[in-house]
Design a protein around this motif. Sequence first.
Motif, short mmCIF file in Angstrom:
data_model
loop_
_atom_site.label_atom_id
_atom_site.label_comp_id
_atom_site.label_asym_id
_atom_site.label_seq_id
_atom_site.Cartn_x
_atom_site.Cartn_y
_atom_site.Cartn_z
N LEU A 64 0.83 -1.21 0.00
CA LEU A 64 0.00 0.00 0.00
C LEU A 64 0.87 1.26 0.00
O LEU A 64 0.53 2.25 -0.66
CB LEU A 64 -0.91 -0.01 1.23
CG LEU A 64 -1.85 1.21 1.37
CD1 LEU A 64 -2.77 1.33 0.16
CD2 LEU A 64 -2.67 1.10 2.65
N PHE A 65 2.00 1.21 0.72
CA PHE A 65 2.89 2.38 0.77
C PHE A 65 3.43 2.72 -0.62
O PHE A 65 3.56 3.90 -0.97
CB PHE A 65 4.03 2.11 1.74
CG PHE A 65 4.91 3.30 2.00
CD1 PHE A 65 4.38 4.56 2.20
CD2 PHE A 65 6.29 3.15 2.06
CE1 PHE A 65 5.19 5.66 2.46
CE2 PHE A 65 7.12 4.23 2.31
CZ PHE A 65 6.56 5.49 2.51
N ASN A 66 3.73 1.71 -1.41
CA ASN A 66 4.18 1.97 -2.79
C ASN A 66 3.12 2.71 -3.58
O ASN A 66 3.44 3.55 -4.44
CB ASN A 66 4.55 0.67 -3.49
CG ASN A 66 5.90 0.13 -3.07
OD1 ASN A 66 6.78 0.89 -2.67
ND2 ASN A 66 6.07 -1.17 -3.14
N LEU A 67 1.86 2.42 -3.31
CA LEU A 67 0.77 3.11 -4.01
C LEU A 67 0.54 4.51 -3.46
O LEU A 67 0.32 5.46 -4.22
CB LEU A 67 -0.52 2.28 -3.89
CG LEU A 67 -0.52 0.92 -4.58
CD1 LEU A 67 -1.78 0.14 -4.24
CD2 LEU A 67 -0.41 1.09 -6.10
N ASP A 128 20.00 -1.18 -8.92
CA ASP A 128 19.62 -0.36 -7.78
C ASP A 128 18.96 0.94 -8.23
O ASP A 128 17.94 1.37 -7.69
CB ASP A 128 20.84 -0.01 -6.92
CG ASP A 128 21.49 -1.22 -6.30
OD1 ASP A 128 20.78 -2.19 -6.01
OD2 ASP A 128 22.73 -1.20 -6.11
N VAL A 129 19.59 1.58 -9.22
CA VAL A 129 19.08 2.86 -9.73
C VAL A 129 17.64 2.71 -10.22
O VAL A 129 16.74 3.46 -9.83
CB VAL A 129 19.98 3.41 -10.85
CG1 VAL A 129 19.34 4.65 -11.48
CG2 VAL A 129 21.37 3.75 -10.32
N SER A 135 10.25 2.63 -7.58
CA SER A 135 9.55 2.58 -6.30
C SER A 135 9.37 3.97 -5.69
O SER A 135 8.99 4.10 -4.53
CB SER A 135 10.29 1.67 -5.32
OG SER A 135 11.58 2.18 -5.02
N TYR A 136 9.67 5.00 -6.49
CA TYR A 136 9.52 6.39 -6.08
C TYR A 136 10.43 6.74 -4.90
O TYR A 136 10.12 7.63 -4.11
CB TYR A 136 8.06 6.70 -5.72
CG TYR A 136 7.15 6.88 -6.92
CD1 TYR A 136 6.36 8.03 -7.06
CD2 TYR A 136 7.06 5.92 -7.91
CE1 TYR A 136 5.53 8.20 -8.15
CE2 TYR A 136 6.24 6.07 -9.02
CZ TYR A 136 5.48 7.21 -9.14
OH TYR A 136 4.66 7.38 -10.22
N SER A 266 14.80 9.31 -15.60
CA SER A 266 13.78 9.55 -14.59
C SER A 266 12.48 8.93 -15.11
O SER A 266 12.35 8.65 -16.30
CB SER A 266 13.60 11.05 -14.31
OG SER A 266 13.17 11.73 -15.49
N LEU A 267 11.54 8.71 -14.21
CA LEU A 267 10.28 8.10 -14.63
C LEU A 267 9.47 9.05 -15.48
O LEU A 267 9.24 10.21 -15.09
CB LEU A 267 9.45 7.70 -13.40
CG LEU A 267 9.81 6.40 -12.69
CD1 LEU A 267 8.83 6.16 -11.56
CD2 LEU A 267 9.81 5.21 -13.65
#
Length: 284
Positions: A64-67, A128-129, A135-136, A266-267
């Motif tokens: 949920l935290f990822n969301l 890692d990057v 995962s923000y 970047s995303l």
Amino acid sequence: MRYAQLRAFHHVALAGGFSRAAELLKQTQPSVSDQVRRLEEAHDVLLFDRSGRRVRMTEAGEGLFNLTKSFFEVEEGIAAYLDRNRAAVTGRLRIVADSAVHVTGAIGRFRVAYPKVAISLWSGNTEDVLSRLRSYDAEVGVVGNTGHAPDLDQMDLGLSPIVAIAAHGLIPGEPKTIAFQDIVRWPLVIREPGSRTRARLEAAAAEAGVTLSPVIEVEGREAMREIVASGAGLGFVSEAELGHDPRLRKIAIIGGELMMAETVVSLRARRDVPVIRAFWGALT
């Protein structure tokens, strides 16, 4: 599910505890605890393990935290969009890089232009990057040879050859060049899986029919350099990241097409986040 419940959960996860979350939200701890409890009861799910001295997220809580990280970033983005014409860029910029040398100039320009932004710089291999970006947990990354990734905005910083490095005296005569197929005559010190330098070496070895058998596998560029400086074997690094270390010799590799492309990423979904947009501007 209510907004206040999600907001309470997000701040507890972000702060690592109910007391700190209450401070951030300017609420009482019982109020924050009650909001999280109501969220858990409404959906019959346990979001935090409260059995120890510290509050820890459960697997469901981490999901949920990822969301909520993306959810509340959108909220911040809306506010920033509405205030863009009157507000300076503020907040934080988290950069994770396989080598910071490629963006030090841009970081300097960004710092001058946006002094109110706090900058964090971490190191990591390409895996890692990309993991932290997706995962923000970072806004900008610097990687080598990403290939096509439809979820990323990318800017190439140029090509640099991969070179061998060795301690003085490891190779008799201290040659300035070495044929790719001859590197296996010496002990090899290779980076961990996920390193793009390692991936390029393995790809070139497969094409040349050469078997790489490292005597030491080491995590991180700096750890690899220290092992090589001790005389343990040959290491490998992008020439742009070589720097100056009097303990080490650079040996150019002949053959193998060993080139590294460094890229800022970047995303794409986050391109309108003000600090990200501002950093891209500092690159050009």
